[in-house]
Design an enzyme around this catalytic site. Structure first.
Site, mmCIF file in Angstrom:
data_model
loop_
_atom_site.group_PDB
_atom_site.id
_atom_site.type_symbol
_atom_site.label_atom_id
_atom_site.label_comp_id
_atom_site.label_asym_id
_atom_site.label_seq_id
_atom_site.Cartn_x
_atom_site.Cartn_y
_atom_site.Cartn_z
ATOM 1 C CB CYS A 260 -0.937 0.022 1.242
ATOM 2 S SG CYS A 260 -2.022 -1.172 1.095
HETATM 3 C C1 UDX Z 1 -0.500 0.151 5.661
HETATM 4 C C2 UDX Z 1 -1.194 1.181 6.456
HETATM 5 O O1 UDX Z 1 -0.999 1.165 7.802
HETATM 6 C C3 UDX Z 1 -2.831 0.773 6.657
HETATM 7 O O2 UDX Z 1 -3.873 1.831 7.123
HETATM 8 C C4 UDX Z 1 -3.113 0.777 4.920
HETATM 9 O O3 UDX Z 1 -4.686 0.485 4.847
HETATM 10 C C5 UDX Z 1 -2.407 -0.260 4.091
HETATM 11 O O4 UDX Z 1 -1.110 0.391 4.258
HETATM 12 P P1 UDX Z 1 0.514 -2.242 6.096
HETATM 13 O O5 UDX Z 1 1.222 -1.903 4.528
HETATM 14 O O6 UDX Z 1 0.114 -3.448 6.187
HETATM 15 O O7 UDX Z 1 -0.520 -1.078 6.265
HETATM 16 O O8 UDX Z 1 2.087 -1.844 6.898
HETATM 17 P P2 UDX Z 1 2.239 -0.515 8.072
HETATM 18 O O9 UDX Z 1 2.220 -1.356 9.303
HETATM 19 O O10 UDX Z 1 1.568 0.524 7.978
HETATM 20 O O11 UDX Z 1 4.035 -0.705 7.692
HETATM 21 C C6 UDX Z 1 4.083 -0.139 6.303
HETATM 22 C C7 UDX Z 1 5.901 -0.132 6.007
HETATM 23 O O12 UDX Z 1 6.432 0.981 6.985
HETATM 24 C C8 UDX Z 1 6.443 -1.391 6.471
HETATM 25 O O13 UDX Z 1 7.502 -1.550 5.761
HETATM 26 C C9 UDX Z 1 7.142 -1.034 8.228
HETATM 27 O O14 UDX Z 1 8.163 -1.598 8.505
HETATM 28 C C10 UDX Z 1 7.453 0.498 7.904
HETATM 29 N N1 UDX Z 1 7.367 1.314 9.024
HETATM 30 C C11 UDX Z 1 6.225 1.559 9.639
HETATM 31 C C12 UDX Z 1 8.459 1.968 9.456
HETATM 32 O O15 UDX Z 1 9.439 1.897 8.913
HETATM 33 N N2 UDX Z 1 8.132 2.781 10.573
HETATM 34 C C13 UDX Z 1 7.442 2.827 11.102
HETATM 35 O O16 UDX Z 1 7.451 3.492 12.523
HETATM 36 C C14 UDX Z 1 6.160 2.183 10.976
#
Ligand code: UDX
Length: 415
Positions: A260
């Site tokens: 996403c």
């Molecule tokens: C995301 C959104 O959170 C969600 O609301 C939307 O509908 C779909 O996209 P998701 O892709 O499942 O969800 O993952 P998420 O937990 O948001 O993490 C996304 C990426 O960001 C991951 O690679 C994670 O490692 C990274 N991340 C997240 C960070 O590097 N630091 C953070 O503090 C949080």
């Protein structure tokens, strides 16, 4: 309420299963018979925490027959919107499904609401979906309703997120359409925001772009902190005490991946450019996020000649708790390592098979074998990486695994 969901992908299956759990009569339509059979047997075709159990608890109809849609009060379009190699969004699945729904509308006398749940560029429901639906000879707002109701589900936490949303956004063609969805969501004790179709589409993209911005922002601060000998995690802790900032999405590291955040950012950039606007911040974030992954390789080069060396990767999934490798930062890192002439040995508790399809040429090994590589890169923060003995190793850490700081040579990406 009678709800039809098209198709049994990630959003569709979770949405269908959760609405069924909440007492609705749900049918999920998909042409993949193998998938339907698995769902009927209580086995989720995708990896998602708690979904197998949920499928076994509920009464859920699955079918490949679009005719089943005709009894529903709302039909939810949950189709994938992939992008092609230029980043352009491919709406083929949405278009095809809309044509099938139009056939259903043509034959149907009752009122039902077509709800777009897929993430689409602002304007898509109005400019693409409704015109196709109206080829049925029926009129939106008169003979059928239209809504755009985005999902904000995190992979691995999708059932929890569905049941405990922060908010429900209902983009509506008219109030009669919105009233139907409002009824469907009335038991969720959260704010329900009603708005127009393209605003709802934009809320989804802007939310994900904002999360991507927050991550990139703290990563940039981290890169600077590292030069100044400051711990960015301490900085984030201090920032988070301000309610206006909050603590979430301030974990600095190798950057964001997944199905996403990267794609939605690109979708928004493409839409902006289509209007003649250059989205400098959004473009900056997309470029920065790619560069951040490559920083791991640059840091490694300070300690080791890559040509001929064996580099161990701990983690291939885009985040822990999933087998999904879409846009995982590991992809950029492996590409760069191979370009530099290194050999790559990788371990992931869930995602190795999916990664193998992209990179059959690298070695997939046990955690112990990966730890015996010439140097180790930590790419995903799986819990099991938190109690490894890293002493005597060279470690570049992209995910702040504190135990790894005991390594003989340790570099955090931004600390
Ligand atoms: C995301 C959104 O959170 C969600 O609301 C939307 O509908 C779909 O996209 P998701 O892709 O499942 O969800 O993952 P998420 O937990 O948001 O993490 C996304 C990426 O960001 C991951 O690679 C994670 O490692 C990274 N991340 C997240 C960070 O590097 N630091 C953070 O503090 C949080």
């Amino acid at each position: 309420m009678k709800v039809a969901v098209i198709v049994a992908g990630y959003v569709g299956l979770v949405t269908g299963a959760c609405f069924a759990k909440l007492g609705n009569e749900v049918v999920i339509i998909d042409i993949d018979e193998k998938k339907l059979k698995a769902i009927n047997n209580g086995i989720s075709p995708i990896y998602e925490e708690g979904l197998d159990e949920l499928l076994r608890q509920i009464c859920l109809e699955v079918s490949s027959d679009y005719g089943k849609v005709s009894a529903s009060e709302t039909v939810m379009l949950c189709l994938g919107t992939p992008s092609d190699e230029n980043g352009t969004i491919v709406l083929d699945y949405m278009i095809e499904a809309s044509k099938r729904i139009a056939e259903m509308l043509r034959a149907r006398s009752g009122y039902s609401v077509v709800t777009v749940k897929s993430t689409v560029p602002p304007g898509t429901t109005e400019e693409v979906v409704i015109p196709i639906l109206e080829t049925s000879g029926k009129k939106a707002g008169q003979d059928f309703g239209v809504c755009m109701c985005p999902e904000f589900l995190r992979e691995g936490k999708a059932i929890y997120d569905f049941m405990h949303p922060a908010r429900v956004v209902i983009g509506e063609y008219d109030s009669q359409s919105g009233d139907v969805l409002d009824r469907l969501y009335q038991d969720f004790k959260v704010p329900i925001m009603r708005t127009d179709l393209k605003t709802a589409e934009m809320i989804k993209l802007a939310s994900n772009a904002y999360l991507a911005t927050k991550i990139s922002f703290i990563n940039e601060i981290g890169n600077l902190c590292k030069r100044l000998g400051i711990d960015v995690y301490e900085v984030a802790r201090g920032m988070a005490l301000d309610d206006r900032i909050g603590s979430q999405f301030l974990n600095a590291g190798v950057g964001f991946g997944g199905s996403c955040l990267p794609k939605d950012l690109i979708m928004l950039i493409a839409k902006a450019k289509e209007t003649g606007y250059k989205p400098a911040i959004l473009e900056g974030i997309a470029n920065f996020n790619d560069a951040q992954a490559l920083r791991m390789v640059e840091l490694l080069k300070k300690h080791l000649t890559l040509r001929g060396a064996t580099i161990g990767l701990l983690g291939l999934a885009f985040k822990p708790g999933t087998d999904d490798v879409r846009d995982s930062r590991a992809i950029k890192i492996v590409e760069a390592l191979l370009d530099e002439g290194a050999r790559v040995r990788a371990y992931d508790p869930l995602a190795a098979d999916n990664f193998r399809r992209l990179f059959p040429q690298i070695e997939y090994a046990s955690k112990e074998a990966v730890l015996n590589s010439d140097a180790i890169l930590i790419v995903t923060e799986w819990a099991e990486f938190k109690d490894i003995d890293y002493r005597r190793k060279i470690v570049i850490d992209g995910r702040r695994i504190d135990k790894a700081r005991e390594a003989k040579i340790y570099e955090g990406i931004g600390w």
